[in-house]
Write an enzyme that holds these catalytic residues in place. Structure first.
Site, PDB file in Angstrom:
ATOM      1  N   GLY A   8      21.737   2.554  14.266  1.00  0.00           N
ATOM      2  CA  GLY A   8      21.846   2.507  15.731  1.00  0.00           C
ATOM      3  C   GLY A   8      20.608   1.865  16.348  1.00  0.00           C
ATOM      4  N   GLY A  11      20.385   0.524  20.249  1.00  0.00           N
ATOM      5  CA  GLY A  11      20.569   1.410  21.402  1.00  0.00           C
ATOM      6  C   GLY A  11      19.274   1.628  22.170  1.00  0.00           C
ATOM      7  N   GLN A  12      19.309   2.572  23.115  1.00  0.00           N
ATOM      8  CA  GLN A  12      18.151   2.796  23.998  1.00  0.00           C
ATOM      9  C   GLN A  12      16.898   3.177  23.198  1.00  0.00           C
ATOM     10  OE1 GLN A  12      18.107   6.284  26.468  1.00  0.00           O
ATOM     11  NE2 GLN A  12      16.651   5.424  27.924  1.00  0.00           N
ATOM     12  N   ILE A  35      26.024  -2.129  14.113  1.00  0.00           N
ATOM     13  CA  ILE A  35      27.449  -2.336  13.847  1.00  0.00           C
ATOM     14  C   ILE A  35      27.883  -3.650  14.517  1.00  0.00           C
ATOM     15  CG2 ILE A  35      28.238   0.040  13.448  1.00  0.00           C
ATOM     16  CD1 ILE A  35      28.960   0.146  16.465  1.00  0.00           C
ATOM     17  N   ILE A  55      27.793   4.047  10.525  1.00  0.00           N
ATOM     18  CA  ILE A  55      27.588   5.446  10.164  1.00  0.00           C
ATOM     19  C   ILE A  55      28.842   6.075   9.553  1.00  0.00           C
ATOM     20  CG2 ILE A  55      28.193   6.440  12.411  1.00  0.00           C
ATOM     21  CD1 ILE A  55      25.537   8.218  11.820  1.00  0.00           C
ATOM     22  N   TYR A 143      29.331  16.845  23.486  1.00  0.00           N
ATOM     23  CA  TYR A 143      27.992  16.363  23.130  1.00  0.00           C
ATOM     24  C   TYR A 143      27.150  17.523  22.615  1.00  0.00           C
ATOM     25  CZ  TYR A 143      23.482  13.965  23.857  1.00  0.00           C
ATOM     26  OH  TYR A 143      22.245  13.388  23.717  1.00  0.00           O
ATOM     27  N   LYS A 147      25.622  18.366  18.907  1.00  0.00           N
ATOM     28  CA  LYS A 147      24.169  18.477  18.727  1.00  0.00           C
ATOM     29  C   LYS A 147      23.806  19.824  18.075  1.00  0.00           C
ATOM     30  CE  LYS A 147      22.781  14.460  20.078  1.00  0.00           C
ATOM     31  NZ  LYS A 147      22.354  13.512  19.040  1.00  0.00           N
TER      32      LYS A 147
HETATM   33  C1  AKB Z   1      22.195  12.509  28.122  1.00  0.00           C
HETATM   34  O1  AKB Z   1      21.982  12.604  29.348  1.00  0.00           O
HETATM   35  O2  AKB Z   1      23.320  12.581  27.612  1.00  0.00           O
HETATM   36  C2  AKB Z   1      21.009  12.327  27.216  1.00  0.00           C
HETATM   37  C3  AKB Z   1      20.445  13.628  26.780  1.00  0.00           C
HETATM   38  C4  AKB Z   1      19.584  14.397  27.668  1.00  0.00           C
HETATM   39  O3  AKB Z   1      20.690  14.046  25.693  1.00  0.00           O
HETATM   40  N1  AKB Z   1      20.024  11.527  27.872  1.00  0.00           N
END
Ligand code: AKB
Length: 318
Positions: A8, A11-12, A35, A55, A143, A147
């Site tokens: 990756g 990315g940022q 990718i 990945i 998300y 995580k």
């Molecule tokens: C998001 O806002 O999704 C990310 C983070 C805080 O994980 N920047």
């Protein structure tokens, strides 16, 4: 750390981390994994090797790891929080199945692995102020689920197989090189771009919503320093709270106005992002990172604003 694979890399975080590692790890191979459709360009392409590293394809990852004798993998492939809510199935595949592939390759080839976690691991029933290192992780976003799952799986691979997994819970990251794309904290990047472009900014996050933030140079320092930390000093591994500042939209707006007095901001709150932001901490306690591996941020809000504005202005002039 000598030969490093960044999955990756365009990315940022990846764009800047890859360049930073190429300066930091002299004489090694710092491989920019990407990718198709997200190819490295410019300096990223010119300063070191680049390889297609999907990945979802464990044999492809293993091939690159074996060819370049990789000792450390930075696994930066992820969908940010707002996009992950729109595409939860894909967020799971990338965040969990992808991580599993990386950890299996790391187990096979003896690599260390860094996979960023996030303030997204916390949820509504977590203490909001000075959120402790060891506390309730009960998110209600995909998300956050990936995580938390990622933290647990990474710790499992360390305890069960001895894989050297380490991670930090990043707050919102502010940077000027590559855009974040799809996060809840993205407003803290977009606000600077609007200020420099002379545009009014419509903020998607409501006044009074505090979240932790960090300027990219500090984030890079955290990602490198943790991977070089003495393992005997690490009580925690996946993942350390780290932060540099906490503000709401009004505070960052007023700070920018000190340098761009005509800058104007209104609110057009995005209900999805606002709900996510409301479930995240106001501020983290990062004492464990400070004590176990010497974490120390260098940028506060004002230092970040001055640097962001000057870097973005310079880019516009070019
Ligand atoms: C998001 O806002 O999704 C990310 C983070 C805080 O994980 N920047």
């Amino acid at each position: 750390m000598k030969n490093v694979l960044i999955i990756g890399s365009t990315g940022q975080i990846g764009t800047e981390l890859t360049l930073e590692l190429r300066k930091h790890c002299k004489g090694g191979n710092i491989v920019a994994g990407y990718i198709p459709g997200a190819e490295p360009k410019g300096e990223l392409l010119e300063t070191g090797p680049a390889e297609i590293t999907d990945i979802m394809n464990d044999r492809q990852i293993a091939g690159v790891v074996s060819r370049y004798k990789i000792d450390t993998i930075y696994n930066l492939a992820a969908l940010l929080s707002a996009v992950a809510e729109a595409k939860p199935q894909m967020a799971w595949k990338v965040g969990m199945d992808g991580l599993f592939n990386v950890l299996e390759v790391a187990r096979e080839y003896g690599c260390a692995v860094f996979t960023p976690s996030s303030i997204g691991v916390f949820g509504d029933n977590t203490p909001k102020d000075r959120t402790p290192q060891d506390t309730i992780r009960n998110p209600r976003t995909m998300y956050g689920v990936t995580k938390v799952g990622g933290e647990l799986l990474s710790d499992y691979y360390h305890i069960r197989f001895g894989v050297d997994t380490r991670s930090v819970r990043f707050p919102g990251l502010v940077s000027y090189l590559a855009p974040p794309g799809g996060g809840t904290t993205d407003y803290a990047v977009d606000i600077y771009r609007a200020a420099v472009a002379g545009r009014r900014f419509e903020c998607p996050i409501a006044a009074g919503t505090f979240m932790d933030m960090m300027y990219m140079p500090d984030a890079l320092r955290a990602a490198i320093r943790l991977m070089e930390a003495d393992p005997d000093r690490l009580i925690h591994r996946n993942a350390f709270n780290v932060t540099a500042m906490s503000f709401d939209p009004e505070i960052i707006f007023e700070n920018i106005r000190q340098y761009v007095p005509d800058f104007d901001m209104g609110y057009r709150v995005d209900p999805l992002r606002q709900a996510i932001a409301d479930s995240w901490p106001n501020s983290l306690d990062d004492t464990c990172a400070r004590e176990e591996w010497g974490w120390q941020p260098e940028y506060d809000l004002d230092a970040m604003t001055r640097d962001m504005l000057s870097k973005l202005q310079a880019r516009i002039r070019v």
